[in-house]
Design a protein around this motif. Structure first.
Motif, PDB file in Angstrom:
ATOM      1  N   ILE A  64       0.857  -1.191   0.000  1.00 52.52           N
ATOM      2  CA  ILE A  64       0.000   0.000   0.000  1.00 52.52           C
ATOM      3  C   ILE A  64       0.891   1.238   0.000  1.00 52.52           C
ATOM      4  O   ILE A  64       1.036   1.929   1.017  1.00 52.52           O
ATOM      5  CB  ILE A  64      -0.963   0.020   1.219  1.00 52.52           C
ATOM      6  CG1 ILE A  64      -1.729  -1.291   1.339  1.00 52.52           C
ATOM      7  CG2 ILE A  64      -1.941   1.200   1.079  1.00 52.52           C
ATOM      8  CD1 ILE A  64      -2.629  -1.371   2.565  1.00 52.52           C
ATOM      9  N   PRO A  65       1.510   1.533  -1.148  1.00 49.81           N
ATOM     10  CA  PRO A  65       2.295   2.767  -1.225  1.00 49.81           C
ATOM     11  C   PRO A  65       1.356   3.965  -1.094  1.00 49.81           C
ATOM     12  O   PRO A  65       0.213   3.917  -1.559  1.00 49.81           O
ATOM     13  CB  PRO A  65       2.944   2.697  -2.603  1.00 49.81           C
ATOM     14  CG  PRO A  65       2.109   1.747  -3.383  1.00 49.81           C
ATOM     15  CD  PRO A  65       1.501   0.803  -2.412  1.00 49.81           C
ATOM     16  N   HIS A  66       1.835   5.001  -0.438  1.00 45.08           N
ATOM     17  CA  HIS A  66       0.974   6.161  -0.228  1.00 45.08           C
ATOM     18  C   HIS A  66       1.803   7.427  -0.099  1.00 45.08           C
ATOM     19  O   HIS A  66       2.999   7.369   0.168  1.00 45.08           O
ATOM     20  CB  HIS A  66       0.087   5.972   1.007  1.00 45.08           C
ATOM     21  CG  HIS A  66       0.842   5.599   2.238  1.00 45.08           C
ATOM     22  ND1 HIS A  66       1.247   4.310   2.501  1.00 45.08           N
ATOM     23  CD2 HIS A  66       1.284   6.343   3.273  1.00 45.08           C
ATOM     24  CE1 HIS A  66       1.892   4.271   3.650  1.00 45.08           C
ATOM     25  NE2 HIS A  66       1.939   5.504   4.133  1.00 45.08           N
ATOM     26  N   GLY A  67       1.138   8.545  -0.312  1.00 41.28           N
ATOM     27  CA  GLY A  67       1.813   9.828  -0.212  1.00 41.28           C
ATOM     28  C   GLY A  67       0.801  10.954  -0.176  1.00 41.28           C
ATOM     29  O   GLY A  67      -0.380  10.748  -0.415  1.00 41.28           O
ATOM     30  N   LYS A  73      -7.797  17.221  -4.153  1.00 40.49           N
ATOM     31  CA  LYS A  73      -9.132  17.516  -3.624  1.00 40.49           C
ATOM     32  C   LYS A  73      -9.593  16.550  -2.549  1.00 40.49           C
ATOM     33  O   LYS A  73     -10.407  16.914  -1.704  1.00 40.49           O
ATOM     34  CB  LYS A  73     -10.133  17.544  -4.763  1.00 40.49           C
ATOM     35  CG  LYS A  73      -9.920  18.723  -5.669  1.00 40.49           C
ATOM     36  CD  LYS A  73     -10.967  18.790  -6.736  1.00 40.49           C
ATOM     37  CE  LYS A  73     -10.651  19.927  -7.583  1.00 40.49           C
ATOM     38  NZ  LYS A  73     -10.933  20.524  -8.551  1.00 40.49           N
ATOM     39  N   GLY A  74      -9.124  15.343  -2.577  1.00 41.79           N
ATOM     40  CA  GLY A  74      -9.537  14.343  -1.596  1.00 41.79           C
ATOM     41  C   GLY A  74      -8.681  13.103  -1.735  1.00 41.79           C
ATOM     42  O   GLY A  74      -7.853  13.005  -2.641  1.00 41.79           O
ATOM     43  N   VAL A  75      -8.888  12.154  -0.841  1.00 40.28           N
ATOM     44  CA  VAL A  75      -8.141  10.898  -0.897  1.00 40.28           C
ATOM     45  C   VAL A  75      -8.514  10.168  -2.188  1.00 40.28           C
ATOM     46  O   VAL A  75      -9.687  10.094  -2.557  1.00 40.28           O
ATOM     47  CB  VAL A  75      -8.439  10.022   0.336  1.00 40.28           C
ATOM     48  CG1 VAL A  75      -7.742   8.677   0.224  1.00 40.28           C
ATOM     49  CG2 VAL A  75      -8.023  10.731   1.616  1.00 40.28           C
ATOM     50  N   VAL A 100      -2.339  -1.297  -3.709  1.00 36.05           N
ATOM     51  CA  VAL A 100      -3.288  -0.187  -3.624  1.00 36.05           C
ATOM     52  C   VAL A 100      -2.468   1.049  -3.290  1.00 36.05           C
ATOM     53  O   VAL A 100      -1.842   1.119  -2.233  1.00 36.05           O
ATOM     54  CB  VAL A 100      -4.367  -0.415  -2.553  1.00 36.05           C
ATOM     55  CG1 VAL A 100      -5.284   0.805  -2.475  1.00 36.05           C
ATOM     56  CG2 VAL A 100      -5.184  -1.661  -2.856  1.00 36.05           C
ATOM     57  N   MET A 101      -2.452   2.003  -4.216  1.00 39.25           N
ATOM     58  CA  MET A 101      -1.753   3.268  -3.986  1.00 39.25           C
ATOM     59  C   MET A 101      -2.769   4.278  -3.480  1.00 39.25           C
ATOM     60  O   MET A 101      -3.838   4.428  -4.070  1.00 39.25           O
ATOM     61  CB  MET A 101      -1.103   3.777  -5.260  1.00 39.25           C
ATOM     62  CG  MET A 101      -0.286   5.033  -5.049  1.00 39.25           C
ATOM     63  SD  MET A 101       0.661   5.532  -6.508  1.00 39.25           S
ATOM     64  CE  MET A 101      -0.581   6.442  -7.399  1.00 39.25           C
ATOM     65  N   LEU A 102      -2.431   4.924  -2.381  1.00 37.01           N
ATOM     66  CA  LEU A 102      -3.297   5.956  -1.810  1.00 37.01           C
ATOM     67  C   LEU A 102      -2.613   7.306  -1.879  1.00 37.01           C
ATOM     68  O   LEU A 102      -1.447   7.436  -1.494  1.00 37.01           O
ATOM     69  CB  LEU A 102      -3.623   5.633  -0.350  1.00 37.01           C
ATOM     70  CG  LEU A 102      -4.504   4.416  -0.103  1.00 37.01           C
ATOM     71  CD1 LEU A 102      -4.605   4.128   1.384  1.00 37.01           C
ATOM     72  CD2 LEU A 102      -5.890   4.630  -0.699  1.00 37.01           C
ATOM     73  N   LEU A 103      -3.351   8.293  -2.339  1.00 36.15           N
ATOM     74  CA  LEU A 103      -2.877   9.674  -2.364  1.00 36.15           C
ATOM     75  C   LEU A 103      -3.847  10.499  -1.536  1.00 36.15           C
ATOM     76  O   LEU A 103      -5.061  10.317  -1.636  1.00 36.15           O
ATOM     77  CB  LEU A 103      -2.849  10.201  -3.796  1.00 36.15           C
ATOM     78  CG  LEU A 103      -1.978   9.433  -4.776  1.00 36.15           C
ATOM     79  CD1 LEU A 103      -2.189   9.949  -6.194  1.00 36.15           C
ATOM     80  CD2 LEU A 103      -0.520   9.513  -4.372  1.00 36.15           C
ATOM     81  N   ALA A 104      -3.292  11.392  -0.729  1.00 36.56           N
ATOM     82  CA  ALA A 104      -4.135  12.236   0.115  1.00 36.56           C
ATOM     83  C   ALA A 104      -3.652  13.674   0.035  1.00 36.56           C
ATOM     84  O   ALA A 104      -2.466  13.923  -0.204  1.00 36.56           O
ATOM     85  CB  ALA A 104      -4.083  11.756   1.567  1.00 36.56           C
ATOM     86  N   PRO A 105      -4.561  14.607   0.248  1.00 32.81           N
ATOM     87  CA  PRO A 105      -4.136  16.003   0.284  1.00 32.81           C
ATOM     88  C   PRO A 105      -3.207  16.251   1.475  1.00 32.81           C
ATOM     89  O   PRO A 105      -3.344  15.600   2.511  1.00 32.81           O
ATOM     90  CB  PRO A 105      -5.437  16.782   0.469  1.00 32.81           C
ATOM     91  CG  PRO A 105      -6.534  15.821   0.222  1.00 32.81           C
ATOM     92  CD  PRO A 105      -5.987  14.459   0.453  1.00 32.81           C
ATOM     93  N   THR A 106      -2.279  17.175   1.316  1.00 28.46           N
ATOM     94  CA  THR A 106      -1.448  17.573   2.447  1.00 28.46           C
ATOM     95  C   THR A 106      -2.368  18.054   3.560  1.00 28.46           C
ATOM     96  O   THR A 106      -3.303  18.799   3.314  1.00 28.46           O
ATOM     97  CB  THR A 106      -0.488  18.712   2.022  1.00 28.46           C
ATOM     98  OG1 THR A 106       0.271  18.250   0.905  1.00 28.46           O
ATOM     99  CG2 THR A 106       0.446  19.103   3.144  1.00 28.46           C
TER     100      THR A 106
END
Length: 155
Positions: A64-67, A73-75, A100-106
């Motif tokens: 689950i790479p993420h950053g 605008k949102g996850v 599953v790659m997750l991107l989230a707003p700062t």
């Protein structure tokens, strides 16, 4: 938060020919750029910088790479099932084929953590992971990931 809230059908990939973690991250960053409108290089840097802190390979062939991305605008989630597992420096030293790659707003700490938790719970369910490994069609993968039965496992 349901997976369907953060995972678009266009964000589900069956990846063939991926040989390295870097290549996987580049492919996912390119698709994430299409979905979010953010530059692929920014997404790639966010994921790579997080990965340098320690592998996001959880074991059992799952990562689950993420950053975090400024201005997102949102996850946002992307799912990839690899046709051949790749080396990922996972905690169990096993190669990875479910990502599953997750991107989230700062600054989206709580939502980012909820998404990580939701995905991790879902991917700890052996029946779900076995099903995901049997499917090689993005539409069917999306349906499996977002179905009420699947999300029931992760409740």
């Amino acid at each position: 938060m349901e997976l369907a809230d953060i995972l678009a059908e266009r964000a589900v990939l069956c990846c063939t020919g991926v040989k390295t973690k870097r290549q996987l991250f580049e492919d996912l960053a390119a698709r994430a750029a299409e979905l979010t409108g953010h530059p692929a290089v920014d997404i790639l840097n966010a994921i790579t910088n997080r990965e340098e802190l320690g592998s996001t390979g959880l074991g059992n062939g799952i990562a689950i790479p993420h950053g975090k991305i400024a201005g997102l605008k949102g996850v946002t989630a992307l799912f990839a099932r690899l046709d051949e597992p790749i080396e990922f420096d996972s905690v169990d030293d096993q190669p990875v084929d479910i990502v599953v790659m997750l991107l989230a707003p700062t600054g989206a700490g709580a939502d980012h953590l909820k998404a990580l938790s939701r995905v991790a719970r879902l991917l700890r369910t052996e029946a779900v992971v076995d099903e995901l490994r049997r499917i090689d069609d993005p539409a069917r993968l999306y349906a499996t990931l977002t179905s009420p039965v699947t999300t029931h496992y992760a409740a």
